[in-house]
Write a protein that holds these residues in place. Structure first.
Motif, PDB file in Angstrom:
ATOM      1  N   ARG A 180      17.589  13.057  -8.776  1.00 36.64           N
ATOM      2  CA  ARG A 180      18.481  12.229  -9.000  1.00 36.64           C
ATOM      3  C   ARG A 180      18.063  10.668  -8.759  1.00 36.64           C
ATOM      4  NH1 ARG A 180      21.534  16.574  -7.348  1.00 36.64           N
ATOM      5  NH2 ARG A 180      22.182  15.351  -5.332  1.00 36.64           N
ATOM      6  N   GLU A 181      17.599  10.476  -7.414  1.00 36.47           N
ATOM      7  CA  GLU A 181      17.280   9.111  -7.193  1.00 36.47           C
ATOM      8  C   GLU A 181      15.944   8.717  -8.204  1.00 36.47           C
ATOM      9  OE1 GLU A 181      17.180   5.758  -4.933  1.00 36.47           O
ATOM     10  OE2 GLU A 181      18.783   7.366  -5.082  1.00 36.47           O
TER      11      GLU A 181
ATOM     12  N   ALA B 215      11.162   5.059  -8.010  1.00 38.06           N
ATOM     13  CA  ALA B 215      10.368   4.843  -6.741  1.00 38.06           C
ATOM     14  C   ALA B 215       9.311   5.826  -6.521  1.00 38.06           C
ATOM     15  CB  ALA B 215      11.306   4.608  -5.578  1.00 38.06           C
ATOM     16  N   HIS B 216       8.557   5.562  -5.643  1.00 37.78           N
ATOM     17  CA  HIS B 216       7.266   6.744  -5.495  1.00 37.78           C
ATOM     18  C   HIS B 216       7.679   7.719  -4.650  1.00 37.78           C
ATOM     19  CE1 HIS B 216       3.986   4.575  -7.328  1.00 37.78           C
ATOM     20  NE2 HIS B 216       4.540   3.458  -6.809  1.00 37.78           N
ATOM     21  N   TRP B 217       8.351   8.837  -5.561  1.00 36.01           N
ATOM     22  CA  TRP B 217       8.891   9.935  -5.011  1.00 36.01           C
ATOM     23  C   TRP B 217       8.008  11.208  -5.320  1.00 36.01           C
ATOM     24  CZ3 TRP B 217      11.982  10.113  -1.341  1.00 36.01           C
ATOM     25  CH2 TRP B 217      12.915   9.148  -1.039  1.00 36.01           C
ATOM     26  N   PHE B 218       6.841  10.803  -6.062  1.00 32.76           N
ATOM     27  CA  PHE B 218       5.907  11.853  -6.594  1.00 32.76           C
ATOM     28  C   PHE B 218       5.074  12.559  -5.343  1.00 32.76           C
ATOM     29  CE2 PHE B 218       5.356   8.334  -9.521  1.00 32.76           C
ATOM     30  CZ  PHE B 218       6.615   8.510 -10.418  1.00 32.76           C
TER      31      PHE B 218
ATOM     32  N   VAL C 128       0.948  -1.162  -0.009  1.00 30.94           N
ATOM     33  CA  VAL C 128       0.103   0.184   0.286  1.00 30.94           C
ATOM     34  C   VAL C 128       0.858   1.517   0.078  1.00 30.94           C
ATOM     35  CG1 VAL C 128      -1.725   1.259   1.343  1.00 30.94           C
ATOM     36  CG2 VAL C 128      -1.911  -1.053   1.219  1.00 30.94           C
ATOM     37  N   LEU C 129       0.759   2.188  -1.009  1.00 34.50           N
ATOM     38  CA  LEU C 129       1.466   3.146  -1.067  1.00 34.50           C
ATOM     39  C   LEU C 129       1.587   4.131   0.056  1.00 34.50           C
ATOM     40  CD1 LEU C 129       3.409   5.055  -2.910  1.00 34.50           C
ATOM     41  CD2 LEU C 129       1.483   5.898  -4.001  1.00 34.50           C
ATOM     42  N   GLN C 130       0.169   4.142   0.467  1.00 37.60           N
ATOM     43  CA  GLN C 130       0.038   5.456   1.984  1.00 37.60           C
ATOM     44  C   GLN C 130       1.054   5.064   2.892  1.00 37.60           C
ATOM     45  OE1 GLN C 130      -3.940   5.420   3.378  1.00 37.60           O
ATOM     46  NE2 GLN C 130      -3.585   7.319   4.380  1.00 37.60           N
ATOM     47  N   LYS C 131       1.159   3.525   2.764  1.00 38.41           N
ATOM     48  CA  LYS C 131       2.092   2.969   4.265  1.00 38.41           C
ATOM     49  C   LYS C 131       3.509   3.562   3.825  1.00 38.41           C
ATOM     50  CE  LYS C 131       0.460  -1.135   6.350  1.00 38.41           C
ATOM     51  NZ  LYS C 131       0.715  -2.462   6.724  1.00 38.41           N
ATOM     52  N   LYS C 132       3.957   3.566   2.632  1.00 35.60           N
ATOM     53  CA  LYS C 132       5.380   3.989   2.220  1.00 35.60           C
ATOM     54  C   LYS C 132       5.621   5.212   2.569  1.00 35.60           C
ATOM     55  CE  LYS C 132       6.018   0.271  -1.144  1.00 35.60           C
ATOM     56  NZ  LYS C 132       7.106  -0.006  -2.204  1.00 35.60           N
ATOM     57  N   VAL C 133       4.568   6.346   1.945  1.00 32.07           N
ATOM     58  CA  VAL C 133       4.779   7.703   2.159  1.00 32.07           C
ATOM     59  C   VAL C 133       4.481   8.387   3.489  1.00 32.07           C
ATOM     60  CG1 VAL C 133       4.375   8.073  -0.142  1.00 32.07           C
ATOM     61  CG2 VAL C 133       2.507   8.279   1.390  1.00 32.07           C
ATOM     62  N   LEU C 134       3.961   7.377   4.337  1.00 27.09           N
ATOM     63  CA  LEU C 134       3.782   7.923   5.907  1.00 27.09           C
ATOM     64  C   LEU C 134       4.988   7.432   6.696  1.00 27.09           C
ATOM     65  CD1 LEU C 134      -0.126   7.735   6.151  1.00 27.09           C
ATOM     66  CD2 LEU C 134       1.253   9.503   5.799  1.00 27.09           C
TER      67      LEU C 134
END
Length: 82
Positions: free
Chosen positions: A37-38, A44-47, A11-17
């Motif tokens: 650069r990364e 990866a989900h840097w957006f 789940v993306l939300q877990k990653k960004v939190l």
């Protein structure tokens, strides 16, 4: 390290939190070149972080991951981030 600690999250939300991701956002505009650069080196989900820091979102609605990555990289190049 954020990538390692969140690799199993589906789940993306877990990653960004995750606290590490939030600390990166807390670094503010100075970290944007590093994130771009990364993103170029290892997509990866840097957006979410880029949007939170810059207040912008150059990726059109409904973009695929690759399209969003390319939109952000183009955005960065247009602003002199290499």
């Amino acid at each position: 390290h954020w990538h390692r600690e969140t690799a199993a999250y589906s789940v993306l939300q877990k990653k960004v939190l995750h606290p590490a991701y939030q600390r990166i956002i807390g670094l503010g505009p100075a970290v944007v070149p590093c994130i771009l650069r990364e993103l170029r080196r290892q997509p990866a989900h840097w957006f979410w972080a880029l949007n939170a820091i810059t207040g912008e979102d150059p990726a059109p609605a409904g973009s695929t991951f690759e399209e969003a990555a390319q939109a952000w990289l183009k955005w960065g190049e247009e602003r002199g981030y290499r």
